[in-house]
Design an enzyme around this catalytic site. Structure first.
Site, PDB file in Angstrom:
ATOM      1  N   ASN A 125      53.942  32.936  28.562  1.00 47.15           N
ATOM      2  CA  ASN A 125      54.874  33.642  29.451  1.00 47.15           C
ATOM      3  C   ASN A 125      55.600  32.622  30.320  1.00 47.15           C
ATOM      4  O   ASN A 125      55.436  32.615  31.536  1.00 47.15           O
ATOM      5  CB  ASN A 125      54.112  34.598  30.377  1.00 47.15           C
ATOM      6  CG  ASN A 125      53.175  35.516  29.618  1.00 47.15           C
ATOM      7  OD1 ASN A 125      53.584  36.338  28.814  1.00 47.15           O
ATOM      8  ND2 ASN A 125      51.885  35.349  29.868  1.00 47.15           N
ATOM      9  N   GLY A 221      41.284  33.296  33.649  1.00 42.81           N
ATOM     10  CA  GLY A 221      40.404  33.147  32.504  1.00 42.81           C
ATOM     11  C   GLY A 221      41.026  33.712  31.253  1.00 42.81           C
ATOM     12  O   GLY A 221      42.100  34.315  31.279  1.00 42.81           O
ATOM     13  N   CYS A 254      47.553  38.026  28.226  1.00 44.25           N
ATOM     14  CA  CYS A 254      46.102  37.818  28.130  1.00 44.25           C
ATOM     15  C   CYS A 254      45.305  39.091  28.309  1.00 44.25           C
ATOM     16  O   CYS A 254      44.167  39.196  27.847  1.00 44.25           O
ATOM     17  CB  CYS A 254      45.646  36.779  29.153  1.00 44.25           C
ATOM     18  SG  CYS A 254      46.284  37.078  30.810  1.00 44.25           S
ATOM     19  N   LEU A 428      45.953  36.667  36.660  1.00 43.04           N
ATOM     20  CA  LEU A 428      44.879  37.651  36.792  1.00 43.04           C
ATOM     21  C   LEU A 428      43.533  36.952  36.899  1.00 43.04           C
ATOM     22  O   LEU A 428      43.043  36.371  35.934  1.00 43.04           O
ATOM     23  CB  LEU A 428      44.889  38.587  35.571  1.00 43.04           C
ATOM     24  CG  LEU A 428      46.269  39.164  35.214  1.00 43.04           C
ATOM     25  CD1 LEU A 428      46.172  40.063  33.995  1.00 43.04           C
ATOM     26  CD2 LEU A 428      46.847  39.952  36.376  1.00 43.04           C
ATOM     27  N   VAL A 620       8.776  53.602  75.197  1.00 42.20           N
ATOM     28  CA  VAL A 620       7.987  52.532  74.585  1.00 42.20           C
ATOM     29  C   VAL A 620       6.781  53.136  73.891  1.00 42.20           C
ATOM     30  O   VAL A 620       6.049  53.921  74.478  1.00 42.20           O
ATOM     31  CB  VAL A 620       7.496  51.527  75.641  1.00 42.20           C
ATOM     32  CG1 VAL A 620       6.730  50.400  74.951  1.00 42.20           C
ATOM     33  CG2 VAL A 620       8.665  50.960  76.420  1.00 42.20           C
TER      34      VAL A 620
END
Lengths: 874, 226, 247
Positions: A125, A221, A254, A428, A620
């Site tokens: 691209n 990736g 991709c 991406l 308490v």
């Protein structure tokens, strides 16, 4: 671009030196651009986007011609997307100067550029990615240096040049955008090292180089998306979308589908639809040919990337019709050895048959694990209305950062086209699954440095008390009237200790309840240090009796026990340990106390003056197994009503009168000195001090003096109101532990420590100051003097007033029979010394230490304990 | 018997309004709120603080529409709207947000409010001379009546201490006025007490002066021209 | 001359107990000395190789003198008896692995550097070279002894069944997978796909290496081989180098 077209100051970047000069130019330009206003930047951004969009056709043609890959028309769309969608998405986003302001909380955020972006552009691209990254750079006031791929360098550079010229025309500094003319490994490495951030779109080698360069990098990736077609899917829609997606630019995005996994029930229908729409199913022989052609030694053959089926088939040695859209190979193995399992970057799909939805997910998972693509994209075709559970299952299992449902994955993955909340991007991220540092679609936010300015903001302050406090001798039955006449209560659970019960203190109450026709039951097993176990027992009884009102009658123990039972009764599901967690700012505590009062109204009736527990949010409780004390603190524990009837105090023995009276004094003083003191609590605290000084000696000496008892009762409740809101300090912390370790009554322990702690706090140069945003500077001495003056102490200066005040407090102690030192109470020296370290640590860790005006060191606490033991500084 | 009746919650400090309003969602789970306010234009900006906060919390609200079925009521404005809101609230949770302190007090609001919010972003104290007069008058009035006590006295006296002190800030005067008003409201509550009480001498003593001295000082504050 | 082996610019002949490798006149001195140095370095690791005896000039030709190793190469043995393929391939892989298991002397040439040089020298187009450079750059740097051109013809089995490894001209320190890729390429060119795959499967199994690791080196070693300029190999090598990274 041919060299003749360059102007005289343009540099041809083909050597290290030329690159260095170019980078210098970009930096200089960016330095100027960094101070442009949002308005100026947006004008430039718009002009650049328009220019890029305008040139989308010529750039697309250039890209296809140069690389030999893809389809012109589809690249036109990509260019258009990179320009138009990116522009529209970001046109109103603030990226310059103040981008966020929260006046309430005093936070301002500024956006600043990072500097020079190194953009690595892929061959698949080239022009669209170049446009995309340049536009992002322009919007975020960054400079950008582009490292094209040799295979696509001309078209990449052409796109960058176009954007640069448009930006310059609109007012951007010259040379903000630059590129490498003759890419080489050396120059690419230099680009990466010399920039401030890298946007690396490319193969694993490139991405690894980016991350290894030492410059912050955002990599991407490889994708290997599976399109799972569930039996509930709309087959027609699914198949046609997949074809549309896969053929887009000949499969070079991709995120595009690489495999189809169809459920066996719809497999044949899916296959038929693919065939009908022009896809070609390979026979065994053709599949093998494709396998050999597609991968060479496990790597993708460059010749098939971005090609049409007719070309691929020819390369492989067989023929298919020219109109064939996609080649489909039906396979079974998802192992890495199966060529069809890999990312193909071309018009080839693998198709698997799944025995079930589980099996489909298994296959998709195996493909990601074996053949790459982890972190990228996965796709599902399913009835998303009726099969939501399966959808969520799929999404849960797929380790991909994009899960697209009923969407073509190439166009869907890049965002904004099919789902408008998905950030449009051509970069991406694949998260850690893909070895990336981002897991989303990259946008402007990744290219900005955000500066947060936090102003000192004082927390909200409060003044909280039970809405109704009734007081005066004999008021108890009158106050209880309300239960019937106003509140309409029917069942009362009365909590008290056995002494009070056996000595008839509850009679007033029970008689009145009977008179009003209100049912009641009594729990009288409260111990001096109420335990969780007995509270649970009480709660158990409550659950059986189902009261709509709880009355706790007694000293601190009974009221605390009552409060705990109240919690357990209203919220059996509440986690005790969570509730008891230590807090620094009660408003920001980790545990949100459950809402109280939904089942029962809580009335607290003190029988001593006093702990103040009838108006405090504290309780308490002791864990009987470990002996640990758990302090609970939340305003939900505040009783709804307090009834302070002097009649109940009249018979208090001297020792109790003295101890509880002095305890009230310490409450008042610590609340006044606390880092959280406010005007409201100050008023109450001071009045309490005045009353105690005047009336405690009288009440001690003559317990029958009604006025003295009444004043003491008021004083104790008022001191309680004060510390309920301003909290206490280290005197109480130390008194708690002194009591726990050596069994001294609480009031006595406080009395022994008070003046020592006051001296410690009054140090004008404390080692550590208390932490609370309202507390601006150490001024405990001043504060103590205010109290002193209000209590009638006079002097020439603060020091003298303070000393006289301490004397007054010590005199009061003597008058009510409280001894001077811990040793005076018969605590053995060795025993005391043995316990000292742990006791000091525990005191430091006590809930009350935090509000002390001076934050003590453990060693300082230790010293104070020693002084309290021996009666003088050690 | 005497009583000391106060709002369950008093929240204060500049900027506390949106933080306090969060409780509507977090604790009271209110989804619809009725806002009663004055129509005045100059209040619109500060009213926006309230409506924005409600919007952020996802709580629906209506302004001055008395028939709006709401879980909670917020009175926002001067004494009138606070009183009106207190009356309309009925059994519902009522939050009083005064926009000015130191003028006319809203006793009904103090009596009825479940939550009182004093946010200096929204609540402007009256000009110093006016607020001082108010504090002096209200504090004095709170010392006599059916129900003054050490409780109310502690608040009135603290208010006077601030008034007589040298360090006046807008915030401290605001709180002094609030304390005086709270004390007055509690002191005037006449449900249970029998005869009128006069704690003026006790107050004087608490301030370390004689009753005459206190009287003079208060008169001075009320009418400084003297 | 008792010629043992001959190829375009080298002759190996026997001289008594020694084998002499004679280089052509146009062979550069540095290349010859480099080969001798390499061999000396490997010798010092203790691997079973012919010991270096002398480097001398014979007229205008350089010669490296080393021990003569009696016996037959594995290549010869397989040709004589094809049924021994499995046995010999197994032994071959074991031997290669034992080379890899040897730590290289620090001074030894680095495989990565050498490969970068070779890619630059190759006649591949700029795009392919760029891809290969990038790919190579991202490979991990190891330090194992790599023969660099190990084939069946480089292992001699002596009559008493000992083995010696010869021809260390291309030795480097680097990645074992690269070395395996080199051998795989050699097998592919010399013997064809079948035996090459057998070798690769054996190597991967015995060394517990995933095939992809070795495959990643293949375009690189192909580019390096192409520098030698053997015309008949070119088309094959070009195919191997024309691959892309996934994007």
């Amino acid at each position: 671009m041919s060299k003749e077209k360059m102007t005289s100051d343009a540099i041809f970047v083909n050597t290290v030196d030329a690159l260095r000069t170019k980078l210098g130019q970009i930096r200089a330009a960016q330095a100027k651009y960094a101070v442009f206003t949002q308005e100026q930047v947006d004008a430039i951004f718009k002009a650049a986007a328009l220019a890029a969009n305008h040139a989308r056709i010529p750039l697309a043609k250039m890209a296809v011609e140069e690389t030999g890959m893809g389809i012109v028309e589809d690249k036109v769309i990509k260019n258009n997307y990179a320009a138009e969608h990116i522009y529209n998405h970001y046109k109103n986003v603030k990226t310059c100067g103040v981008i966020e302001e929260d006046k309430e909380f005093g936070i301002v955020k500024f956006a600043e550029p990072i500097g020079v972006i190194a953009a690595v552009i892929p061959t698949t691209n080239p022009t669209s990615t170049a446009i995309f990254k340049c536009l992002l750079a322009l919007k975020t006031r960054n400079g950008i240096i582009i490292s094209p791929h040799p295979r696509a360098k001309e078209s990449t550079i052409a796109a960058a040049k176009l954007v640069m010229e448009a930006a310059e025309k609109a007012g951007a500094p010259k040379n903000l955008i630059g590129w490498v003319d003759v890419p080489s490994l050396e120059l690419t490495n230099m680009v990466m090292k010399e920039s401030d951030i890298i946007l690396a779109t490319g193969g694993p080698g490139m991405v690894k180089a980016a991350y290894s360069s030492g410059t912050p990098a955002i990599g991407v990736g490889a994708g290997n998306a599976s399109a799972v077609i569930d039996k509930s899917a709309d087959i027609c829609n699914a198949v046609n979308s997949i074809i549309h997606s896969k053929t887009f630019d000949n499969g070079m995005i991709c995120a595009t589908e690489q495999t189809v996994i169809a459920h066996k029930d719809v497999y044949d229908a899916v296959k038929a639809e693919f065939a009908r729409r022009g896809c070609y199913f390979l026979n065994e022989d053709e599949k093998d040919k494709i396998r050999k052609t597609m991968l060479i030694n496990g790597a993708l053959n460059a010749k098939i990337v971005g090609q049409r089926p007719v070309t691929i088939a020819k390369l492989a040695g067989f023929e298919v019709p020219d109109t064939t859209k996609v080649l489909i190979g039906e396979v079974e193995s998802t192992s890495v050895d199966e060529a069809f399992a890999h990312e193909k970057l071309t018009t080839i799909l693998a198709m698997y048959k799944a025995e079930s939805f589980e099996d489909a997910m298994d296959k998709a998972e195996q493909l990601l694990n074996n053949a790459g693509g982890l972190g990228h994209t996965s796709s599902l075709w399913i009835d998303n209305v009726h099969e939501r559970e399966k959808l969520l299952q799929f999404a849960d299992r797929m380790k991909t950062c994009r899960v697209l449902v009923n969407t073509p994955s190439s166009l869907g993955g890049i965002g904004d086209l099919y789902n408008f909340k998905f950030t449009p991007s051509l970069t991406l991220g694949c998260g850690s699954w893909g070895g990336n540092s981002v897991s989303e679609n990259v946008g402007v936010k990744h290219l900005l440095n955000i500066k947060t300015v936090a102003e000192r903001r004082e927390n909200m302050l409060w003044f909280r008390t039970p809405q109704k406090v009734y007081f005066k001798k004999g008021c108890l039955p009158v106050a209880l009237d309300e239960l019937h006449t106003v509140l309409g209560k029917k069942r009362v659970f009365l909590v008290t200790d056995s002494f009070l019960y056996k000595n008839g203190f509850t009679k007033v109450i029970t008689d009145k309840l009977t008179e009003m026709g209100i049912a009641y039951t009594v729990f009288s097993d409260v111990e001096p240090d109420p335990t969780l176990l007995s509270a649970q027992k009480g709660a158990e009884q409550m659950r059986t009796f189902e009261p709509d009102c709880i009355i706790a009658l007694g000293g601190g123990s009974a009221m605390d026990a009552g409060k705990i039972m109240w919690v357990l009764y209203e919220h059996p599901e509440a986690d005790f340990l969570d509730m008891a967690m230590r807090f620094i700012d009660i408003r920001k505590r980790v545990y949100t106390f459950p809402k109280m009062g939904e089942k029962a109204y809580f009335i607290a009736i003190p029988t001593s003056s006093g702990t103040g527990s009838e108006v405090t949010p504290f309780a308490v409780i002791t864990d009987q197994e470990t002996g640990h004390k758990y302090p609970l603190a939340d305003y939900e524990l505040l009783p709804n009503m307090a009834i302070v009837d002097t009649d109940l105090m009249m018979s208090a023995p001297k020792g109790l009168t003295a101890a509880s009276g002095y305890d009230a004094m310490v409450h008042a003083l610590e609340a006044y000195a606390s880092v959280m003191a406010t005007d409201y609590t100050d008023g109450l605290a001071v009045r309490a001090m005045q009353l105690i000084f005047r009336y405690l000696p009288i009440a001690y000496n003559d317990g029958s003096d009604v006025q003295a008892r009444e004043k003491m009762a008021s004083a104790a409740t008022m001191a309680g109101m004060a510390f309920a809101n301003a909290f206490l300090g280290v005197c109480h912390s130390m008194a708690h532990k002194l009591g726990a370790y050596h069994h001294l009554p609480h009031g006595v322990a406080n009395a022994l420590l008070l003046t020592i702690v006051m001296r410690f706090n009054a140090d004008d140069k404390p080692r550590k100051m208390g932490t609370f945003s309202q507390y601006q500077y150490p001024h405990a001495l001043e504060r103590y003097c205010e109290c002193a003056l209000a209590c009638g102490v006079t002097g020439r200066d603060d020091q003298e007033i303070f000393e006289k005040f301490l004397k007054k407090l010590e005199d009061l102690r003597d008058v009510v029979g409280i001894r001077k030192t811990i040793r005076d109470y018969g605590i053995d020296e060795q025993t005391f010394l043995n316990s000292l370290d742990r006791m000091s640590e525990d005191a430091f860790d006590d809930q009350c230490t935090g509000a002390n005006p001076r934050y003590p060191l453990i060693s300082e606490i230790r010293e104070m304990y020693l002084e309290a033991y021996y009666g003088e500084k050690q | 018997m005497q009583s000391f009746l106060t709002p369950d919650k008093l929240y204060f400090k500049q900027g506390c309004l949106p933080v306090a309003l969060r409780e509507l969602k977090d604790i009271y789970h209110a989804s619809r709120v009725l806002l009663i306010t004055d129509e005045e234009k100059h209040l619109q900006t500060s009213l926006a603080l309230v409506t924005n906060a409600l919007y952020e919390l996802g709580i629906e609200y209506a302004v001055n529409h008395e028939n709006f079925s709401a879980d909670a009521v917020i009175g926002f404005g001067y004494a009138d709207s606070l009183e009106r809101a207190a009356a309309l609230a009925g059994e519902r949770y009522y939050i009083a947000v005064p926009v000015s302190v130191g003028w006319q007090m809203s006793a009904a609001a103090w009596r009825r409010a479940d939550m009182f919010i004093l946010d200096e972003d929204v609540c402007r104290p009256a000009p110093e001379k006016d607020i001082c007069v108010h504090i002096a008058q209200t504090a004095r009035a709170s010392l006599v009546g059916a129900n003054p006590s050490d409780y109310t006295l502690s608040l009135s006296v603290q208010a006077l201490r601030i008034l007589f002190g040298s360090r006046h800030t807008a915030a401290s005067l605001l709180h002094a006025a609030a304390m005086a008003e709270m004390a007055y409201t509690a002191a005037r509550s006449d449900e249970f007490a029998a005869d009128a009480l006069n704690l003026f001498p006790d107050a004087a003593e608490a301030l370390g002066m004689t009753a005459e001295e206190l009287e003079t000082k208060i008169n001075c504050a009320v009418d400084p021209v003297q | 001359m008792d010629i043992l082996f001959q190829c375009p610019n080298k002759v190996i002949y026997r001289e008594g107990d020694y084998a002499v490798k004679q280089f052509d006149e146009n062979y550069s001195t540095s290349d010859v000395l480099n080969e001798a140095l390499n061999q000396a370095r490997v010798e010092e690791t203790g691997l079973p190789i012919p010991k270096l005896v002398e480097v001398r000039k014979n007229g205008s030709k350089w010669e490296i003198v080393m021990d003569y190793i009696p016996g037959k190469t594995m290549k010869q043995l397989i040709e004589e008896d094809p049924s021994r393929e499995e046995e010999l391939l197994n032994r071959f892989v074991d031997i290669q692995l034992s080379i890899h298991a040897t730590a290289a002397p620090v001074t030894m040439n680095k495989l990565k550097d050498k490969m970068q040089r070779k890619i630059s020298e190759s006649k591949l187009n700029a795009t392919t070279r760029y891809e290969l450079h990038t790919r190579l750059e991202s490979m991990p740097k190891h330090k194992k002894v790599c023969h660099g051109d190990l084939g069946l013809g480089d292992v001699i089995i002596t009559p008493d069944d000992k083995y010696f490894i010869i021809d260390w001209a291309h030795a480097t320190q680097g990645n074992a997978s690269a070395d395996a890729a080199r051998t795989f390429l050699k097998f592919s060119l010399t013997y064809g796909e079948e035996r090459a795959n057998k070798y690769l499967d054996l190597f991967c199994r015995k060394s517990d290496t995933a095939k992809q690791y070795v495959q990643r080196w293949m375009p690189i070693v192909a580019a390096s081989q192409s520098v030698k300029g053997h015309e008949d190999e070119m088309e094959f090598l070009m195919r191997w180098t024309d691959v892309v990274e996934y994007e």
